[in-house]
Design a protein around this motif. Structure first.
Motif, PDB file in Angstrom:
ATOM      1  N   SER A   2     -43.424  15.727  54.044  1.00  0.00           N
ATOM      2  CA  SER A   2     -43.938  16.391  54.789  1.00  0.00           C
ATOM      3  C   SER A   2     -44.175  18.164  54.912  1.00  0.00           C
ATOM      4  CB  SER A   2     -44.367  15.896  56.154  1.00  0.00           C
ATOM      5  OG  SER A   2     -44.924  16.205  57.248  1.00  0.00           O
ATOM      6  N   LEU A   3     -45.256  18.921  54.969  1.00  0.00           N
ATOM      7  CA  LEU A   3     -44.851  19.885  55.200  1.00  0.00           C
ATOM      8  C   LEU A   3     -45.701  20.613  56.399  1.00  0.00           C
ATOM      9  CD1 LEU A   3     -46.638  21.436  51.711  1.00  0.00           C
ATOM     10  CD2 LEU A   3     -44.419  21.803  52.339  1.00  0.00           C
ATOM     11  N   MET A   4     -45.286  19.438  57.594  1.00  0.00           N
ATOM     12  CA  MET A   4     -46.140  20.650  58.581  1.00  0.00           C
ATOM     13  C   MET A   4     -44.850  18.743  59.602  1.00  0.00           C
ATOM     14  SD  MET A   4     -49.108  20.965  60.887  1.00  0.00           S
ATOM     15  CE  MET A   4     -49.677  21.539  59.341  1.00  0.00           C
ATOM     16  N   HIS A   5     -44.609  20.205  60.913  1.00  0.00           N
ATOM     17  CA  HIS A   5     -43.941  19.085  62.022  1.00  0.00           C
ATOM     18  C   HIS A   5     -44.634  19.422  63.518  1.00  0.00           C
ATOM     19  CE1 HIS A   5     -40.322  17.689  59.681  1.00  0.00           C
ATOM     20  NE2 HIS A   5     -40.230  18.862  59.429  1.00  0.00           N
ATOM     21  N   ARG A   6     -45.207  18.349  64.274  1.00  0.00           N
ATOM     22  CA  ARG A   6     -45.453  18.902  65.421  1.00  0.00           C
ATOM     23  C   ARG A   6     -45.154  19.813  66.262  1.00  0.00           C
ATOM     24  NH1 ARG A   6     -47.479  12.821  67.678  1.00  0.00           N
ATOM     25  NH2 ARG A   6     -49.048  12.263  65.653  1.00  0.00           N
ATOM     26  N   ARG A   7     -44.087  19.965  66.107  1.00  0.00           N
ATOM     27  CA  ARG A   7     -43.495  20.827  67.306  1.00  0.00           C
ATOM     28  C   ARG A   7     -43.871  22.496  66.457  1.00  0.00           C
ATOM     29  NH1 ARG A   7     -38.274  22.557  65.580  1.00  0.00           N
ATOM     30  NH2 ARG A   7     -37.262  21.031  63.734  1.00  0.00           N
ATOM     31  N   THR A 236     -38.954  27.622  54.894  1.00  0.00           N
ATOM     32  CA  THR A 236     -38.389  26.429  54.500  1.00  0.00           C
ATOM     33  C   THR A 236     -38.822  24.626  53.614  1.00  0.00           C
ATOM     34  OG1 THR A 236     -38.077  24.830  56.629  1.00  0.00           O
ATOM     35  CG2 THR A 236     -36.631  27.205  55.600  1.00  0.00           C
ATOM     36  N   GLU A 237     -39.743  24.764  54.348  1.00  0.00           N
ATOM     37  CA  GLU A 237     -40.953  23.570  53.819  1.00  0.00           C
ATOM     38  C   GLU A 237     -41.325  23.762  52.132  1.00  0.00           C
ATOM     39  OE1 GLU A 237     -41.460  20.441  57.463  1.00  0.00           O
ATOM     40  OE2 GLU A 237     -42.537  22.367  57.246  1.00  0.00           O
ATOM     41  N   ILE A 238     -41.808  24.750  52.918  1.00  0.00           N
ATOM     42  CA  ILE A 238     -42.814  25.590  51.187  1.00  0.00           C
ATOM     43  C   ILE A 238     -42.182  25.704  50.406  1.00  0.00           C
ATOM     44  CG2 ILE A 238     -44.304  27.610  50.546  1.00  0.00           C
ATOM     45  CD1 ILE A 238     -45.586  27.360  53.014  1.00  0.00           C
ATOM     46  N   ALA A 239     -40.564  25.760  50.780  1.00  0.00           N
ATOM     47  CA  ALA A 239     -39.484  26.561  49.310  1.00  0.00           C
ATOM     48  C   ALA A 239     -39.404  25.292  48.668  1.00  0.00           C
ATOM     49  CB  ALA A 239     -38.185  26.555  50.503  1.00  0.00           C
ATOM     50  N   LEU A 240     -38.860  24.115  48.831  1.00  0.00           N
ATOM     51  CA  LEU A 240     -38.677  22.964  48.962  1.00  0.00           C
ATOM     52  C   LEU A 240     -39.949  22.187  48.173  1.00  0.00           C
ATOM     53  CD1 LEU A 240     -36.112  21.606  50.796  1.00  0.00           C
ATOM     54  CD2 LEU A 240     -35.308  22.389  49.168  1.00  0.00           C
ATOM     55  N   ALA A 241     -40.734  22.352  48.471  1.00  0.00           N
ATOM     56  CA  ALA A 241     -42.174  21.737  47.843  1.00  0.00           C
ATOM     57  C   ALA A 241     -42.495  22.924  46.297  1.00  0.00           C
ATOM     58  CB  ALA A 241     -43.753  22.120  48.720  1.00  0.00           C
ATOM     59  N   CYS A 242     -42.079  24.033  46.463  1.00  0.00           N
ATOM     60  CA  CYS A 242     -42.135  24.313  45.296  1.00  0.00           C
ATOM     61  C   CYS A 242     -41.057  24.578  44.470  1.00  0.00           C
ATOM     62  CB  CYS A 242     -42.937  26.209  45.385  1.00  0.00           C
ATOM     63  SG  CYS A 242     -44.335  25.732  46.558  1.00  0.00           S
ATOM     64  N   GLY A 243     -40.272  23.986  44.441  1.00  0.00           N
ATOM     65  CA  GLY A 243     -38.827  23.740  44.030  1.00  0.00           C
ATOM     66  C   GLY A 243     -37.622  24.747  43.713  1.00  0.00           C
ATOM     67  N   PHE A 244     -38.092  25.781  44.612  1.00  0.00           N
ATOM     68  CA  PHE A 244     -37.365  26.614  44.777  1.00  0.00           C
ATOM     69  C   PHE A 244     -35.879  25.503  45.611  1.00  0.00           C
ATOM     70  CE2 PHE A 244     -40.719  29.450  44.936  1.00  0.00           C
ATOM     71  CZ  PHE A 244     -40.770  29.897  44.286  1.00  0.00           C
TER      72      PHE A 244
END
Length: 271
Positions: A2-7, A236-244
């Motif tokens: 998931s690329l988003m948390h509600r908070r 941080t989520e984007i970095a992991l989703a893109c393989g960094f």
């Protein structure tokens, strides 16, 4: 993932804007990667540089519409009076340079997909400067340098057997984009095309002006930029989703390749 948390929900970001600067007799624009459709007769010549591979339909200086598959890092030229039609469902980041003083750019024949190492270096430097202005920017010199690279262009020879064609590049892009969140490397990319690793590395560099490893980093950065503008996910989520490996790793590569941090780029998109 998931690329988003509600908070952590944020207002939806806006797409990256068109960035433009005028310097002396030059107008330089950086067009974001997005779907487009355009048709016009060029009233002035223009130089273009495609940072990304893309596909679509076009008719450049012709009344016949053809499918096209453009290579990344390709230099292009549109002479004055050229009839242009082009459309792409995805598009790609594109640099465009025009003269605004009425002086004609040299060249009579339209071309694209020209891989030219000096042009690649200049175009990437100009993109960095458009993303993050600096007092040391030398726009007129850079624009003149690109103009010199389009002078005396001749038709490119047919690609040799086993080369990285537009169709093969599209297969690679689809394969890379589907696996960006995990480890990717030369062995898997070469196997996809049925080539040895050594031949693949040489053919890829010849076709794009960059190594497969460098191109893979570019694709990771491009995906990260898309997620930064199309979602409100944390960096941080984007970095992991893109393989960094981490947000810090992604930030380091953003600064090295684009001259700007992810936070700065996302801030500019929201302003």
């Amino acid at each position: 993932m998931s690329l988003m948390h509600r908070r952590n929900r944020l207002p939806p970001p806006q797409p990256e804007p068109i960035r433009r600067i005028e310097a002396g007799p030059w107008a330089i624009e950086l067009l974001p990667g997005c779907a487009y459709a355009t048709r016009y007769v060029a009233t002035q010549a223009s130089i273009g540089f495609a940072f990304d591979s893309q596909c679509g339909l076009h008719a450049i200086g012709s009344d016949r519409v053809h499918p096209f598959e453009a290579m990344p890092n390709g230099l292009a030229f549109v002479p004055v009076g050229c009839d242009v039609f082009s459309e792409s469902p995805q598009g790609g980041e594109y640099l465009r340079i025009l003269r605004t003083d009425g002086v004609a750019l040299e060249g009579e024949r339209a071309f694209n997909n020209r891989i030219d190492s000096p042009a690649i270096a200049l175009a990437h430097r100009m993109r960095n400067a458009l993303l993050q202005a600096s007092a040391q920017d030398d726009w007129e010199s850079w624009a003149l340098g690109l103009a010199e690279r389009v002078t005396g262009h001749e038709r490119l020879p047919a690609p040799p057997p086993g080369s990285i064609t537009g169709r093969r590049m599209r297969l690679l892009d689809e394969f890379i984009d589907a696996g960006l969140a995990g480890p990717l490397g030369v062995p898997a990319m070469a196997a996809l095309l049925g080539l040895s690793e050594g031949y693949f590395i040489r053919a890829f560099k010849l076709a794009t002006g960059k190594s497969p490893h460098s191109y893979l980093i570019d694709r990771r950065l491009a995906k990260a930029r898309t997620l930064m503008t199309d979602t409100s996910a944390r960096l941080t989520e984007i970095a992991l989703a893109c393989g960094f490996n981490s947000q810090a790793h992604m930030t380091t590569l953003f600064r090295q390749r684009l001259g700007v941090s992810p936070a700065q780029l996302r801030g500019h998109s929201r302003s």
